[in-house]
Design a protein around this motif. Sequence first.
Motif, PDB file in Angstrom:
ATOM      1  N   TYR A 243       4.616  -6.587  26.901  1.00  0.00           N
ATOM      2  CA  TYR A 243       3.285  -6.205  27.367  1.00  0.00           C
ATOM      3  C   TYR A 243       2.244  -6.430  26.274  1.00  0.00           C
ATOM      4  CZ  TYR A 243      -0.640  -3.189  28.515  1.00  0.00           C
ATOM      5  OH  TYR A 243      -1.895  -2.698  28.722  1.00  0.00           O
TER       6      TYR A 243
ATOM      7  N   GLY B   7       3.354 -11.836  31.210  1.00  0.00           N
ATOM      8  CA  GLY B   7       3.821 -11.191  32.434  1.00  0.00           C
ATOM      9  C   GLY B   7       5.325 -11.006  32.406  1.00  0.00           C
TER      10      GLY B   7
ATOM     11  N   HIS C  96       2.605  -0.705  35.083  1.00  0.00           N
ATOM     12  CA  HIS C  96       3.685  -1.330  35.842  1.00  0.00           C
ATOM     13  C   HIS C  96       3.625  -0.857  37.292  1.00  0.00           C
ATOM     14  CE1 HIS C  96       5.292   2.594  34.727  1.00  0.00           C
ATOM     15  NE2 HIS C  96       6.089   2.493  35.784  1.00  0.00           N
TER      16      HIS C  96
ATOM     17  N   ASP D 119      -0.847  -7.881  41.778  1.00  0.00           N
ATOM     18  CA  ASP D 119      -1.585  -9.012  41.206  1.00  0.00           C
ATOM     19  C   ASP D 119      -2.398  -8.621  39.980  1.00  0.00           C
ATOM     20  OD1 ASP D 119      -0.565 -10.788  43.032  1.00  0.00           O
ATOM     21  OD2 ASP D 119      -2.313 -10.715  44.354  1.00  0.00           O
TER      22      ASP D 119
ATOM     23  N   THR E  13      -1.375  -6.155  37.840  1.00  0.00           N
ATOM     24  CA  THR E  13      -0.489  -5.384  36.975  1.00  0.00           C
ATOM     25  C   THR E  13       0.466  -6.334  36.249  1.00  0.00           C
ATOM     26  OG1 THR E  13      -0.602  -3.607  38.600  1.00  0.00           O
ATOM     27  CG2 THR E  13       1.124  -3.441  36.942  1.00  0.00           C
ATOM     28  N   PRO E  14       0.573  -6.229  34.917  1.00  0.00           N
ATOM     29  CA  PRO E  14       1.368  -7.197  34.159  1.00  0.00           C
ATOM     30  C   PRO E  14       2.878  -6.990  34.197  1.00  0.00           C
ATOM     31  CG  PRO E  14       0.346  -5.635  32.673  1.00  0.00           C
ATOM     32  CD  PRO E  14      -0.168  -5.323  34.042  1.00  0.00           C
ATOM     33  N   ILE E  15       3.333  -5.788  34.544  1.00  0.00           N
ATOM     34  CA  ILE E  15       4.769  -5.494  34.563  1.00  0.00           C
ATOM     35  C   ILE E  15       5.173  -5.165  35.992  1.00  0.00           C
ATOM     36  CG2 ILE E  15       6.636  -4.090  33.611  1.00  0.00           C
ATOM     37  CD1 ILE E  15       5.004  -5.591  31.445  1.00  0.00           C
ATOM     38  N   TRP E  16       6.094  -5.967  36.515  1.00  0.00           N
ATOM     39  CA  TRP E  16       6.573  -5.759  37.878  1.00  0.00           C
ATOM     40  C   TRP E  16       8.014  -5.290  37.854  1.00  0.00           C
ATOM     41  CZ3 TRP E  16       4.955 -10.738  40.981  1.00  0.00           C
ATOM     42  CH2 TRP E  16       3.559 -10.809  41.054  1.00  0.00           C
TER      43      TRP E  16
ATOM     44  N   HIS F 122       6.264 -14.302  37.123  1.00  0.00           N
ATOM     45  CA  HIS F 122       6.165 -13.974  35.704  1.00  0.00           C
ATOM     46  C   HIS F 122       7.124 -14.844  34.886  1.00  0.00           C
ATOM     47  CE1 HIS F 122       3.334 -10.920  36.368  1.00  0.00           C
ATOM     48  NE2 HIS F 122       4.137  -9.936  36.695  1.00  0.00           N
TER      49      HIS F 122
END
Length: 140
Positions: free
Chosen positions: A25, A30, A59, A68, A70-73, A84
Amino acid sequence: MTRIDFYTQVAEPHDFACRLVRRVYREGVGLAVLLADDRELIAFSNRLWSFEDTSFIPHCRASAPEADDTPIWLATNLAATIKHPVLLNLGPELPDEPGRFERILEIVGRDEASLARARERFRACRQLGFEIVHHDMSHK
């Protein structure tokens, strides 16, 4: 080419996973986190919320409306919509189509079951021709 990072001999795999998520992060990359089932996804999400008192790791579920932004899925399967570049694999097996990721992070505990699964994944990754990097965490 996909790079697979094996972090072996990890004393506390769940805490280590949170530190890896935090590091990716902070790098601005991503990250998708693959978990075995909904129970583990919820537990890991809760762990991320409470990981550090002074930091926030944004997340959500990969299927959430806010994904879309949010960097952590977090996911229990790797739908084609997951784009990502980095995958933290906390699931029980090597994911389907691992070559679609630039990097896959694998955490291996100290117990014999974790080591046995890691050996299988290592062989599979080698057969697929991926670059493999080993990080011995036994003294960290």
